[in-house]
Motif scaffolding. Structure first.
Motif, PDB file in Angstrom:
ATOM      1  N   VAL A   5       0.729  -1.115  -0.043  1.00 57.67           N
ATOM      2  CA  VAL A   5       0.046  -0.009  -0.110  1.00 57.67           C
ATOM      3  C   VAL A   5       1.032   1.193   0.188  1.00 57.67           C
ATOM      4  O   VAL A   5       2.172   1.136   0.548  1.00 57.67           O
ATOM      5  N   ASP A   6       0.266   2.302  -0.497  1.00 59.49           N
ATOM      6  CA  ASP A   6       1.120   3.434  -0.678  1.00 59.49           C
ATOM      7  C   ASP A   6       0.805   4.494   0.437  1.00 59.49           C
ATOM      8  O   ASP A   6      -0.548   4.753   0.277  1.00 59.49           O
ATOM      9  N   LEU A   7       1.715   5.234   1.010  1.00 57.84           N
ATOM     10  CA  LEU A   7       1.197   6.291   1.935  1.00 57.84           C
ATOM     11  C   LEU A   7       0.552   7.304   1.510  1.00 57.84           C
ATOM     12  O   LEU A   7      -0.441   7.728   2.223  1.00 57.84           O
ATOM     13  N   LEU A  13      -0.225   8.175   8.888  1.00 63.24           N
ATOM     14  CA  LEU A  13       0.382   7.088   8.878  1.00 63.24           C
ATOM     15  C   LEU A  13      -0.020   5.880   9.604  1.00 63.24           C
ATOM     16  O   LEU A  13       0.136   4.675   9.039  1.00 63.24           O
ATOM     17  N   GLN A  14      -0.869   6.055  10.618  1.00 63.81           N
ATOM     18  CA  GLN A  14      -1.489   4.770  11.247  1.00 63.81           C
ATOM     19  C   GLN A  14      -2.526   4.317  10.357  1.00 63.81           C
ATOM     20  O   GLN A  14      -2.690   2.952  10.440  1.00 63.81           O
ATOM     21  N   GLU A  15      -3.344   5.045   9.855  1.00 67.42           N
ATOM     22  CA  GLU A  15      -4.009   4.319   8.724  1.00 67.42           C
ATOM     23  C   GLU A  15      -3.653   3.624   7.740  1.00 67.42           C
ATOM     24  O   GLU A  15      -4.027   2.470   7.196  1.00 67.42           O
ATOM     25  N   VAL A  17      -0.749   2.174   8.003  1.00 67.19           N
ATOM     26  CA  VAL A  17      -0.180   0.919   8.437  1.00 67.19           C
ATOM     27  C   VAL A  17      -1.291  -0.075   8.838  1.00 67.19           C
ATOM     28  O   VAL A  17      -1.099  -1.411   8.672  1.00 67.19           O
ATOM     29  N   ASP A  18      -2.495   0.243   9.269  1.00 67.76           N
ATOM     30  CA  ASP A  18      -3.756  -0.543   9.472  1.00 67.76           C
ATOM     31  C   ASP A  18      -4.248  -1.238   8.196  1.00 67.76           C
ATOM     32  O   ASP A  18      -4.521  -2.373   8.086  1.00 67.76           O
ATOM     33  N   ALA A  19      -4.079  -0.645   7.009  1.00 68.21           N
ATOM     34  CA  ALA A  19      -4.248  -1.228   5.799  1.00 68.21           C
ATOM     35  C   ALA A  19      -3.280  -2.059   5.097  1.00 68.21           C
ATOM     36  O   ALA A  19      -3.893  -2.763   4.365  1.00 68.21           O
ATOM     37  N   VAL A  20      -2.186  -2.177   5.790  1.00 64.89           N
ATOM     38  CA  VAL A  20      -1.216  -3.089   5.228  1.00 64.89           C
ATOM     39  C   VAL A  20      -1.593  -4.668   5.328  1.00 64.89           C
ATOM     40  O   VAL A  20      -1.911  -5.154   6.447  1.00 64.89           O
ATOM     41  N   PRO A  21      -1.900  -5.670   4.177  1.00 65.71           N
ATOM     42  CA  PRO A  21      -2.343  -6.893   4.249  1.00 65.71           C
ATOM     43  C   PRO A  21      -1.090  -7.695   4.980  1.00 65.71           C
ATOM     44  O   PRO A  21      -0.065  -7.351   5.325  1.00 65.71           O
ATOM     45  N   CYS A  35       2.891  13.222   8.807  1.00 63.12           N
ATOM     46  CA  CYS A  35       1.524  12.454   8.967  1.00 63.12           C
ATOM     47  C   CYS A  35       1.272  11.809  10.386  1.00 63.12           C
ATOM     48  O   CYS A  35       0.355  10.560  10.362  1.00 63.12           O
ATOM     49  N   GLY A  36       1.912  12.110  11.331  1.00 63.95           N
ATOM     50  CA  GLY A  36       1.413  11.336  12.593  1.00 63.95           C
ATOM     51  C   GLY A  36       2.391  10.261  13.031  1.00 63.95           C
ATOM     52  O   GLY A  36       3.176   9.864  12.095  1.00 63.95           O
ATOM     53  N   SER A  37       2.275   9.637  14.118  1.00 58.47           N
ATOM     54  CA  SER A  37       3.051   8.652  14.485  1.00 58.47           C
ATOM     55  C   SER A  37       2.437   7.407  14.274  1.00 58.47           C
ATOM     56  O   SER A  37       1.131   7.276  13.977  1.00 58.47           O
ATOM     57  N   ALA A  38       2.806   6.121  14.558  1.00 57.51           N
ATOM     58  CA  ALA A  38       2.415   4.712  14.164  1.00 57.51           C
ATOM     59  C   ALA A  38       2.850   3.653  15.118  1.00 57.51           C
ATOM     60  O   ALA A  38       3.969   3.693  15.417  1.00 57.51           O
TER      61      ALA A  38
END
Length: 411
Positions: A5-7, A13-15, A17-21, A35-38
């Motif tokens: 997935v592409d940032l 950033l957390q969103e 990360v959550d989308a990574v399969p 774009c925040g921490s994660a």
């Protein structure tokens, strides 16, 4: 890049990360990304493309808190968190930027340079104001199979990469550059970790470049820091290039360091099993002291260091603390070429089995370094005090020295 997935397709950033399969990759494209921490998750890769820069938030509250610490710690929040995860890789040619200067109220934007006092040859530029809380850059806590490689990491507000209670950790070919006046801006803190490889890195830290610790009080379990491999690194530090001990009551053992280069550092190699100040011991939850043993350091060059070697234990510790059990034993220092400006020290209570082999050390003292100072028999915990001999050995009846040549001059 499969399962990626592409940032740029996500608002944080957390969103992303959550989308990574499962066993997928988060791709960070070129550009600056604030774009925040994660919190990373198991079975994923964070890939930073060349020219990509992830920038940490400018407020402590926007960083993630590691609630797993069993003692209150003022740097428990972090930009990137790996908490109880497995199989995580962080790699690429991009940068993690800790944005550290925004957390130092007296930061003046001065160039990040090595300052050496022209009067005494010591490294003493001072540090920016140490306020708490402030964040670490990356914390890995009770995690396994972690790889960090090739990336650049810069400007942490405090600890940079702090790994506690981790197993099978590999840090390879990273470039880590902190602002040297940044308070507590250690490079790599390896705390109660097992099976660790730190290889071919360039580390320039405001505090210790590599610190091996055994803070079992903060971890909440008696996990040794052991089976550590440190090889092929180039290290520079406002404090210690390599330090073993300081915080912790647990074991630091079975450590091999080979073929490392140290330059422009206050102390080259430091081992410290017990702190002398009761208040500081209580702050860090130290009750008995670290147990440091079975350490091999072979193949090391030091240039422009103040104090090359300090193995220090129980020196000046009050006799009212009989419960201390920390020790330093079974240490081999071999095949070393050293240029320093101050004396080294090995000794204290419960220091034994020390062997020095094939070492050439030249100490070029500045004439004003200890002008009119009274000689001391024992240095402070920070290695300070005018020791007349270029190497002082105290209370080690079984010290072995083979082919060790130490020379001294005043410049």
């Amino acid at each position: 890049m499969k399962n990626a997935v592409d940032l740029k397709d996500f608002s944080s950033l957390q969103e992303a990360v959550d989308a990574v399969p499962e066993f997928g990759t988060l791709f960070v494209p070129p550009g600056k990304w604030a774009c925040g921490s994660a919190k990373l998750k198991s079975n994923m890769t964070l890939f930073l493309a060349k020219g990509a820069e992830l920038i940490a938030p400018a407020s402590v509250e926007e960083h993630i808190d590691n609630t797993g610490f069993q003692r209150k710690i003022g740097i428990s929040r972090c930009f990137i968190g790996l908490f109880n995860v497995q199989n995580v890789t962080i790699e690429g040619e991009g940068t993690l930027n800790g944005n550290g200067h925004v957390f130092w109220p007296d930061y003046d934007g001065a160039p990040n340079s090595v300052y050496r006092d022209p009067e005494n040859g010591f490294f003493s530029p001072g540090v920016y104001k140490s306020v708490f809380p402030r964040p670490s850059l990356l914390i890995a806590f009770k995690s396994e199979n972690i790889v960090i490689r090739n990336i650049r990491i810069q400007e942490s507000a405090s600890y940079t990469v702090w790994c506690m209670g981790c197993r099978n950790l590999r840090i390879d070919s990273i470039e880590l550059v902190n602002i040297r006046r940044g308070p507590n801006s250690d490079g790599l803190d390896i705390d109660c970790c097992q099976d660790v490889w730190i290889t071919d890195c360039r580390l320039d830290a405001g505090d210790d470049s590599i610190a091996l610790k055994s803070d079992i009080d903060a971890l909440g379990e008696n996990m040794p820091c052991e089976r550590i491999h440190i090889s092929g690194n180039t290290l520079s530090s406002h404090c210690c290039a390599i330090r073993l001990g300081y915080e912790g009551d647990g074991f630091i053992r079975d450590v091999i360091m080979t073929n490392n280069i140290i330059h422009d550092a206050n102390i080259g190699l430091d081992m410290l099993a017990n702190l002398p100040e009761v208040e500081r011991m209580e702050t860090f939850g130290i009750r008995k002291g670290a147990k440091i043993e079975n350490i091999i350091v072979r193949g090391m060059v030091m240039r422009n260091v103040r104090q090359a070697i300090k193995l220090w234990n129980w020196v000046n510790v009050p006799d009212t603390l009989p419960q201390l059990e920390g020790y330093i034993r079974n240490v081999l220092l071999a095949d070393m070429q050293i240029e320093a400006v101050d004396a080294s020290f090995i000794g204290g209570k419960s220091v034994s089995g020390i062997r020095l082999e094939n070492i050439r050390m030249h100490v070029a003292r500045f004439k004003n370094a200890y002008k009119d100072a009274e000689p001391v028999a024992l240095p402070t915990v920070w290695g300070r005090g005018y020791m007349k001999e270029p190497l002082t050995v105290y209370n080690i009846p079984d010290l072995e020295m083979v082919n060790v040549v130490i020379t001294e001059e005043y410049v």
